[in-house]
Motif scaffolding. Structure first.
Motif, PDB file in Angstrom:
ATOM      1  N   PHE A 301      10.084  11.106   0.927  1.00 31.26           N
ATOM      2  CA  PHE A 301       9.091  11.139   0.006  1.00 31.26           C
ATOM      3  C   PHE A 301       7.837  10.370   0.754  1.00 31.26           C
ATOM      4  CE2 PHE A 301       7.415  12.616  -3.886  1.00 31.26           C
ATOM      5  CZ  PHE A 301       8.039  13.328  -4.496  1.00 31.26           C
ATOM      6  N   PRO A 302       6.849  10.911   0.786  1.00 34.47           N
ATOM      7  CA  PRO A 302       5.811  10.159   1.683  1.00 34.47           C
ATOM      8  C   PRO A 302       5.336   8.790   0.726  1.00 34.47           C
ATOM      9  CG  PRO A 302       4.714  12.174   0.711  1.00 34.47           C
ATOM     10  CD  PRO A 302       6.222  12.412   0.555  1.00 34.47           C
ATOM     11  N   VAL A 303       4.918   7.834   1.618  1.00 37.43           N
ATOM     12  CA  VAL A 303       4.320   6.607   1.166  1.00 37.43           C
ATOM     13  C   VAL A 303       2.686   6.856   0.900  1.00 37.43           C
ATOM     14  CG1 VAL A 303       3.753   4.065   1.511  1.00 37.43           C
ATOM     15  CG2 VAL A 303       5.931   5.318   2.166  1.00 37.43           C
ATOM     16  N   GLU A 304       2.000   6.569  -0.332  1.00 36.92           N
ATOM     17  CA  GLU A 304       0.752   7.081  -0.755  1.00 36.92           C
ATOM     18  C   GLU A 304       0.009   5.559  -0.529  1.00 36.92           C
ATOM     19  OE1 GLU A 304      -0.046   8.485  -4.522  1.00 36.92           O
ATOM     20  OE2 GLU A 304      -2.034   9.395  -3.829  1.00 36.92           O
ATOM     21  N   VAL A 305      -1.261   5.383  -0.021  1.00 40.67           N
ATOM     22  CA  VAL A 305      -1.887   4.637   0.374  1.00 40.67           C
ATOM     23  C   VAL A 305      -3.324   4.846   0.103  1.00 40.67           C
ATOM     24  CG1 VAL A 305      -2.956   2.846   2.063  1.00 40.67           C
ATOM     25  CG2 VAL A 305      -0.628   3.758   2.257  1.00 40.67           C
ATOM     26  N   ARG A 306      -4.087   4.011  -1.244  1.00 42.89           N
ATOM     27  CA  ARG A 306      -5.164   4.113  -1.733  1.00 42.89           C
ATOM     28  C   ARG A 306      -6.136   2.904  -1.961  1.00 42.89           C
ATOM     29  NH1 ARG A 306      -3.573   7.759  -6.968  1.00 42.89           N
ATOM     30  NH2 ARG A 306      -1.855   6.478  -6.778  1.00 42.89           N
ATOM     31  N   THR A 307      -7.240   2.674  -2.210  1.00 48.29           N
ATOM     32  CA  THR A 307      -7.897   1.507  -2.292  1.00 48.29           C
ATOM     33  C   THR A 307      -8.856   1.531  -3.654  1.00 48.29           C
ATOM     34  OG1 THR A 307      -9.930   2.314  -1.443  1.00 48.29           O
ATOM     35  CG2 THR A 307      -8.243   1.366   0.030  1.00 48.29           C
ATOM     36  N   ALA A 308      -9.021   0.400  -3.845  1.00 50.09           N
ATOM     37  CA  ALA A 308      -9.941   0.055  -5.043  1.00 50.09           C
ATOM     38  C   ALA A 308     -10.868  -1.148  -5.120  1.00 50.09           C
ATOM     39  CB  ALA A 308      -9.367  -0.114  -6.556  1.00 50.09           C
ATOM     40  N   PRO A 309     -12.160  -1.217  -5.344  1.00 48.84           N
ATOM     41  CA  PRO A 309     -12.850  -2.594  -5.333  1.00 48.84           C
ATOM     42  C   PRO A 309     -12.337  -3.514  -6.531  1.00 48.84           C
ATOM     43  CG  PRO A 309     -14.109  -0.909  -6.414  1.00 48.84           C
ATOM     44  CD  PRO A 309     -12.838  -0.128  -5.793  1.00 48.84           C
ATOM     45  N   THR A 317      -5.072  -4.256 -11.838  1.00 46.25           N
ATOM     46  CA  THR A 317      -4.249  -4.695 -10.604  1.00 46.25           C
ATOM     47  C   THR A 317      -5.364  -4.975  -9.453  1.00 46.25           C
ATOM     48  OG1 THR A 317      -4.083  -2.367 -10.307  1.00 46.25           O
ATOM     49  CG2 THR A 317      -2.174  -3.464 -10.763  1.00 46.25           C
ATOM     50  N   ALA A 318      -6.761  -4.581  -9.842  1.00 48.12           N
ATOM     51  CA  ALA A 318      -7.812  -5.224  -8.925  1.00 48.12           C
ATOM     52  C   ALA A 318      -8.660  -6.162  -9.236  1.00 48.12           C
ATOM     53  CB  ALA A 318      -8.679  -3.936  -8.470  1.00 48.12           C
ATOM     54  N   SER A 319      -8.059  -6.868 -10.620  1.00 47.49           N
ATOM     55  CA  SER A 319      -8.909  -8.004 -11.018  1.00 47.49           C
ATOM     56  C   SER A 319      -9.597  -9.170  -9.949  1.00 47.49           C
ATOM     57  CB  SER A 319      -8.124  -8.428 -12.103  1.00 47.49           C
ATOM     58  OG  SER A 319      -8.887  -9.683 -12.800  1.00 47.49           O
ATOM     59  N   GLY A 320     -10.510  -9.116  -9.868  1.00 47.59           N
ATOM     60  CA  GLY A 320     -11.105 -10.145  -9.264  1.00 47.59           C
ATOM     61  C   GLY A 320     -10.989 -10.123  -7.541  1.00 47.59           C
ATOM     62  N   ARG A 321     -10.342  -8.994  -7.084  1.00 46.04           N
ATOM     63  CA  ARG A 321      -9.883  -8.830  -5.624  1.00 46.04           C
ATOM     64  C   ARG A 321      -9.911  -7.442  -4.887  1.00 46.04           C
ATOM     65  NH1 ARG A 321      -3.508 -10.398  -5.078  1.00 46.04           N
ATOM     66  NH2 ARG A 321      -2.590  -8.453  -5.202  1.00 46.04           N
ATOM     67  N   ASP A 322     -10.628  -7.184  -4.064  1.00 45.41           N
ATOM     68  CA  ASP A 322     -10.547  -5.755  -3.159  1.00 45.41           C
ATOM     69  C   ASP A 322      -9.332  -5.605  -2.829  1.00 45.41           C
ATOM     70  OD1 ASP A 322     -13.204  -5.847  -3.527  1.00 45.41           O
ATOM     71  OD2 ASP A 322     -13.687  -6.601  -1.692  1.00 45.41           O
ATOM     72  N   SER A 323      -8.726  -4.378  -3.201  1.00 39.23           N
ATOM     73  CA  SER A 323      -7.314  -4.102  -3.237  1.00 39.23           C
ATOM     74  C   SER A 323      -7.039  -2.865  -2.641  1.00 39.23           C
ATOM     75  CB  SER A 323      -6.776  -3.978  -4.804  1.00 39.23           C
ATOM     76  OG  SER A 323      -6.771  -5.304  -5.490  1.00 39.23           O
ATOM     77  N   ALA A 324      -5.896  -2.756  -2.097  1.00 34.08           N
ATOM     78  CA  ALA A 324      -5.097  -1.528  -1.554  1.00 34.08           C
ATOM     79  C   ALA A 324      -4.123  -1.264  -2.405  1.00 34.08           C
ATOM     80  CB  ALA A 324      -4.907  -1.579  -0.133  1.00 34.08           C
ATOM     81  N   TYR A 325      -3.526  -0.064  -2.528  1.00 32.24           N
ATOM     82  CA  TYR A 325      -2.272   0.504  -3.282  1.00 32.24           C
ATOM     83  C   TYR A 325      -1.257   0.933  -2.444  1.00 32.24           C
ATOM     84  CZ  TYR A 325      -5.044  -0.445  -7.624  1.00 32.24           C
ATOM     85  OH  TYR A 325      -5.758  -0.947  -8.466  1.00 32.24           O
ATOM     86  N   ILE A 326      -0.204   0.459  -2.438  1.00 31.27           N
ATOM     87  CA  ILE A 326       0.941   1.055  -1.639  1.00 31.27           C
ATOM     88  C   ILE A 326       1.983   1.586  -2.444  1.00 31.27           C
ATOM     89  CG2 ILE A 326       2.503   1.089   0.370  1.00 31.27           C
ATOM     90  CD1 ILE A 326       0.959  -1.536   1.257  1.00 31.27           C
TER      91      ILE A 326
END
Ligand SMILES: Cc1cc2nc3c(=O)[nH]c(=O)nc-3n(C[C@H](O)[C@H](O)[C@H](O)COP(=O)(O)OP(=O)(O)OC[C@H]3O[C@@H](n4cnc5c(N)ncnc54)[C@H](O)[C@@H]3O)c2cc1C
Length: 401
Positions: A301-309, A317-326
């Motif tokens: 199954f592929p690994v999905e990578v996304r981002t959020a400011p 999960t992005a509280s106070g921190r620029d984030s990337a999701y894996i």
């Protein structure tokens, strides 16, 4: 709420049950969402829409499109309820635009004593700061007011790209696109990238036949068959992953937001997803790749990578921190513990924050360390729900008693 209190029962409002954790489980009173649906009102001056909490996202998206409006950003599917999706911090990918909960402008909730509490940036701001991603721990959400904007067009550009190039160019790919994401196929050096950017048009949707072939036949039908073969004969997984990663060719289309952001997901899977500081994402992915290569794991199954400011919600999960999701996945029914445990070790070494609705093993002590505002949330919970009317086993683990 009052009857449950009289009977000494806990209460759990649920959405559509799309969470992979037991966050929505209860042995007390279960409040189902089906009769709490619909649009309460649209305020065109404020550019907001108020919806009943049990409204499925797909119904909201269709209703907004009919009115010439849209949410700014959303996740991969639209089956969930608005309350369920926001309560766990459901997100898509975005450079400036954040999770669905970050698009909330007001909330109405019924608290443990049965009273109705409304909150926004101006009214009960301390509740607003936490309850937008409330994990079902602060009250029963009954209505949500979202910011909306005039419906717009997005051009999606989907393109295979070598993993090494994505990792080397990640900062540019992120900076140059409003919504960048990619899927990496373990055991291969290949990814499928997706770049969504606002466009002046014209609308050029995926054709019906091409849509069926690419989104149903290849992405769901053939992918499902590949999962079955991979499960029966694990040694074939790397070869199948190589074929899967090449199956989808480059394409571009322009459409209204929900038709670009969301797609059908018919292959059942289990998932773990962590948010890490955005600047750590390429290092984390390299560690993940090395871990899989060293191990006997066969991941189809592929690994999905996304981002959020960064956002301003206490337990986002992005509280106070620029984030990337894996996100790591396995097909439903396939063994996942070995893979997820090894991946989680890497994510937590980078102060990762797990999606509240996806599999993880973290507890309150860990969260107190990775969420600077954890104490603010639990103090509010103590105030709004001192008797733990909304308690369940999951909340006991992640928030403490
Ligand atoms: C196929 C699939 C794709 C997914 N894609 C994404 C994605 O792209 N991005 C992402 O971030 N996540 C994604 N998820 C995860 C999913 O969005 C979340 O787990 C979401 O919380 C599920 O919403 P739900 O309506 O099913 O809520 P449930 O799972 O039923 O409930 C989740 C939580 O919300 C609370 N809740 C629900 N309604 C209320 C209410 N009225 N008042 C108070 N609390 C309430 C529940 O108590 C529970 O704590 C996906 C899941 C699946 C299965």
């Amino acid at each position: 709420m009052r009857r449950a209190a009289e009977d000494g029962l806990t209460v759990k409002a649920v959405g559509t049950g799309h969470s992979f954790t037991s966050i929505a489980a209860t042995d007390g009173v279960l409040i189902r969402p089906q009769l709490l649906t619909g649009i309460r009102g649209i305020d065109r001056a404020a550019m907001t829409v108020t919806v009943e909490a049990g409204t499925p996202l797909k119904r909201l998206n269709l209703a907004l499109a009919r009115e010439g409006l849209s949410l700014t950003n959303m996740g991969d599917i639209m089956e969930q309820t608005v309350s369920g999706a926001t309560s766990t911090g459901t997100h898509g990918t975005g450079r400036e635009s954040a999770s669905i909960a970050a698009q909330i402008r007001g909330l109405e909730l019924v608290t443990a004593d049965g009273s109705v509490l409304t909150c926004s940036e101006k009214e009960n701001p301390d509740v607003f700061a936490a309850a937008r991603i409330g994990l079902g721990a602060l009250g029963v959400v009954t209505a949500i007011t979202f910011a909306v904007e005039p419906v717009f067009l997005l051009t999606a550009r989907e393109e295979p790209m070598p993993l090494d190039r994505v990792l080397a160019d990640f900062d540019e790919l992120w900076a140059e696109n409003e919504h960048f994401e990619f899927y990496w196929f373990p055991h291969t050096g290949s990814t499928n990238t997706k770049r969504n950017n606002r466009s002046a048009g014209p609308r050029r949707p995926v054709g019906r036949l091409a849509g069926w072939f690419e989104d149903e036949f290849l992405s769901n039908g053939v992918f499902q068959a590949a999962q079955w073969v991979g499960r029966a004969v694990p040694a074939t997984v790397p070869a199948i992953a190589g074929v899967s990663s090449r199956a989808l060719s480059a394409r571009s289309y322009t459409d209204i937001p929900y038709k670009v952001f969301t797609s059908p997901r018919r292959v059942r899977f289990v998932e773990m997803e962590y948010a890490v500081p955005r600047e750590a994402v390429t290092g984390v992915l390299r560690e993940l790749r090395a871990m899989i290569e060293r191990s006997p794991l066969r991941i189809g199954f592929p690994v999905e990578v996304r981002t959020a400011p960064a956002d301003d919600i206490a337990l986002s999960t992005a509280s106070g921190r620029d984030s990337a999701y894996i996100a790591v996945h396995t097909a439903k029914g396939a063994p996942y513990r070995g893979y997820f445990t090894a991946a989680e070790r890497i994510f937590t070494a980078h102060e990762g924050r797990p999606h509240w609705g996806k599999i993880h093993t973290r507890d309150a002590e860990y969260f107190a360390g990775v969420y600077p505002r954890f104490g603010e949330f639990t103090a509010l919970r103590d105030r709004l729900d001192p008797d733990r009317r909304f308690q369940n086993d999951y909340l006991r683990r992640v928030l403490g008693q």
